[in-house]
Design a protein around this motif. Structure first.
Motif, mmCIF file in Angstrom:
data_model
loop_
_atom_site.group_PDB
_atom_site.id
_atom_site.type_symbol
_atom_site.label_atom_id
_atom_site.label_comp_id
_atom_site.label_asym_id
_atom_site.label_seq_id
_atom_site.Cartn_x
_atom_site.Cartn_y
_atom_site.Cartn_z
ATOM 1 N N UNK A 89 0.855 -1.187 0.000
ATOM 2 C CA UNK A 89 0.000 0.000 0.000
ATOM 3 C C UNK A 89 0.893 1.239 0.000
ATOM 4 N N UNK A 90 0.324 2.354 -0.417
ATOM 5 C CA UNK A 90 1.077 3.612 -0.463
ATOM 6 C C UNK A 90 1.521 4.018 0.936
ATOM 7 N N UNK A 91 2.794 4.298 1.077
ATOM 8 C CA UNK A 91 3.300 4.796 2.353
ATOM 9 C C UNK A 91 4.349 5.854 2.052
ATOM 10 N N UNK A 92 4.379 6.869 2.870
ATOM 11 C CA UNK A 92 5.324 7.956 2.666
ATOM 12 C C UNK A 92 6.666 7.610 3.286
ATOM 13 N N UNK A 93 7.702 8.083 2.662
ATOM 14 C CA UNK A 93 8.982 8.143 3.361
ATOM 15 C C UNK A 93 9.945 7.003 3.143
ATOM 16 N N UNK A 94 9.422 5.821 2.852
ATOM 17 C CA UNK A 94 10.317 4.674 2.718
ATOM 18 C C UNK A 94 10.098 4.009 1.381
ATOM 19 N N UNK A 95 11.166 3.983 0.609
ATOM 20 C CA UNK A 95 11.084 3.358 -0.695
ATOM 21 C C UNK A 95 11.770 2.000 -0.622
ATOM 22 N N UNK A 96 11.214 1.028 -1.341
ATOM 23 C CA UNK A 96 11.741 -0.336 -1.301
ATOM 24 C C UNK A 96 12.196 -0.713 -2.697
ATOM 25 N N UNK A 97 13.514 -0.915 -2.839
ATOM 26 C CA UNK A 97 14.047 -1.326 -4.150
ATOM 27 C C UNK A 97 14.902 -2.556 -3.955
ATOM 28 N N UNK A 98 14.509 -3.661 -4.562
ATOM 29 C CA UNK A 98 15.262 -4.910 -4.387
ATOM 30 C C UNK A 98 15.225 -5.318 -2.925
ATOM 31 N N UNK A 99 16.395 -5.432 -2.327
ATOM 32 C CA UNK A 99 16.432 -5.769 -0.898
ATOM 33 C C UNK A 99 16.768 -4.535 -0.073
ATOM 34 N N UNK A 100 16.878 -3.386 -0.743
ATOM 35 C CA UNK A 100 17.324 -2.173 -0.060
ATOM 36 C C UNK A 100 16.167 -1.223 0.231
ATOM 37 N N UNK A 120 12.539 7.753 12.192
ATOM 38 C CA UNK A 120 11.308 7.083 12.630
ATOM 39 C C UNK A 120 10.678 6.358 11.447
ATOM 40 N N UNK A 121 9.889 5.366 11.763
ATOM 41 C CA UNK A 121 9.081 4.710 10.717
ATOM 42 C C UNK A 121 9.781 3.586 9.994
ATOM 43 N N UNK A 122 10.927 3.140 10.478
ATOM 44 C CA UNK A 122 11.586 1.991 9.844
ATOM 45 C C UNK A 122 10.667 0.763 9.961
ATOM 46 N N UNK A 123 10.522 -0.023 8.872
ATOM 47 C CA UNK A 123 9.578 -1.146 8.908
ATOM 48 C C UNK A 123 9.905 -2.196 9.973
ATOM 49 N N UNK A 124 11.118 -2.194 10.459
ATOM 50 C CA UNK A 124 11.465 -3.129 11.525
ATOM 51 C C UNK A 124 10.785 -2.785 12.837
ATOM 52 N N UNK A 125 10.238 -1.561 12.927
ATOM 53 C CA UNK A 125 9.474 -1.179 14.111
ATOM 54 C C UNK A 125 10.285 -0.423 15.151
ATOM 55 N N UNK A 126 11.593 -0.527 15.085
ATOM 56 C CA UNK A 126 12.396 0.224 16.055
ATOM 57 C C UNK A 126 13.081 1.379 15.340
ATOM 58 N N UNK A 127 13.181 2.550 16.019
ATOM 59 C CA UNK A 127 13.823 3.705 15.391
ATOM 60 C C UNK A 127 15.286 3.393 15.066
#
Ligand SMILES: [Zn+2]
Ligand SMILES: [Zn+2]
Length: 384
Positions: free
Chosen positions: A264-275, A296-303
């Motif tokens: 889904x659309x999310x601001x701030x974090x782009x996902x390309x390949x494994x990066x 903030x907002x790293x998908x791992x959940x911790x800053x």
């Protein structure tokens, strides 16, 4: 069973035009109204439907079957409106909300055409494609989603006949097919063979409806699919639940439920390949002197805390943090942080500050102007 090419009497390399011509002349010749066999005519129509459609033809050439829809459009939102599923489920898919697979009747060859329920044909019904909307964090950490829907299955009590007691249909003698003569003009009679209109092609007359399905031939049950999103799964990946579509009157086997993972659309974090790619705003002073910041907002959940103590950065500089990207089979990708540097404070600098800056950065002596020099001052600043 003859191939679709054999059905139309054309070669495998036949052009679109050849297929069209072959179909036209066969359809004329074998039409039930002209005494042709209904099943044969239907087979001709099907062959034409597949072979005249470039995508379906390619699919058929590759697999020898016409039921699947994967292949050419694998991973795309085939048949499904993006995030339709998510809208149905509320924010990020609360489990247990109705999901529309139950009403998958018909399909690419469905509908029959002309009177009575279509005859069940051997083979598998078309698959149902659906997108699953996921956040980046779901791809990172994994997630379990329960998908509930009403699934129709043939009634086991009556073998999908709808009857507890029946007798052979009189008018068709239990064959389900009748040849009928029809006056089409003075002295002209046309014969046509088609599904029996009395028993709708079933060949039976129901004496007592099946109590289990109330004569409807199908029974609905609540079905729950458990979707396991595992860390390392990718956007566009498909998960196949074989045979989990509803049974349909048209086909022997139900289709598969094919789910495509979408972000889904999310601001701030782009996902390309494994990066992962993100941006970080810093001040002019921080660009020169270094900084410590928290993302903030790293998908791992911790800053993610980052410190920079290197050479001055410019607007657009990119820093990388290894191991802070998306999970892979062996570890994690890299996080790339693009630095956005704010301009220095827009105020008058004192003569002393100017001297200090000049001592650090170098630069011209104080500009003195001249007769042919246009002096631009604060009033000349019209943008930014
Ligand atoms: Zn009949
Ligand atoms: Zn029944």
């Amino acid at each position: 069973m003859p191939s679709l090419y054999e059905t139309l009497g054309v070669g495998k390399d036949a052009s679109v035009e050849e297929i069209r011509k072959a179909y036209k002349s066969l359809a004329r010749e074998k039409h039930p109204d002209r005494g042709g066999d209904a099943e044969e005519f239907k087979a001709i129509q099907q062959a034409h439907e597949v072979l005249s459609d470039e995508g379906k033809r390619r699919m058929y050439d590759m697999t020898g079957s016409v039921d699947g829809q994967e292949g050419g459009d694998m991973g795309m939102a085939a048949g499904g409106i993006p995030f339709e599923f998510m809208r149905g489920m509320g924010p990020f898919g609360m489990p247990g909300v109705a999901f529309d697979i139950g009403s998958m009747f018909g399909g690419i060859f469905g509908g029959g055409g002309g009177g009575g329920p279509p005859r069940r044909r051997p083979g598998k019904a078309p698959n149902k494609h659906q997108d699953i909307g996921l956040r980046l964090a779901d791809f990172y950490k994994g997630r379990e989603i329960k998908l509930k829907f009403n699934q129709q299955r043939r009634c086991p009590t009556c073998g999908a006949s709808g009857a507890e007691k029946s007798e052979p249909c009189g008018p068709c003698g239990g064959r389900g097919v009748r040849t009928m003569a029809r006056m089409i003009g003075p002295g002209m009679v046309a014969q046509s063979t088609g599904p029996c209109d009395v028993c709708s092609g079933e060949g039976k007359r129901i004496l007592k409806a099946c109590g289990s399905c109330h004569g409807k031939r199908f029974r609905e049950q609540e079905k729950e699919l458990v979707i396991q999103i595992k860390p390392g799964m990718r956007e566009g990946q498909t998960l196949v639940f074989a045979g989990e579509c509803s049974d349909t009157p048209d086909f022997e086997e139900p289709g598969d439920v094919v789910l495509t993972l979408k972000r889904v659309e999310e601001e701030g974090w782009e996902w390309r390949g494994v990066d992962l790619h993100t941006t970080l705003s810093i001040s002019f002073a921080e660009a020169i002197l270094g900084f410590q910041k928290t993302l903030q907002g790293h998908p791992g959940g911790t800053p993610v805390h980052v410190r920079w103590a290197g050479i001055p950065l410019v607007h657009g500089s990119i820093l990388k943090a290894e191991g802070k990207g998306m999970p892979t089979s062996t570890g994690f990708g890299t996080l790339y942080i693009q630095v956005l540097v704010s301009p220095p404070p827009q105020r008058e600098w004192t003569a002393e500050e100017r001297e200090q800056l000049r001592a650090i950065f170098g630069g011209e002596e104080e500009p003195v102007g001249g007769a042919d020099v246009i002096t631009l001052g604060p009033h000349s600043l019209v943008g930014k």
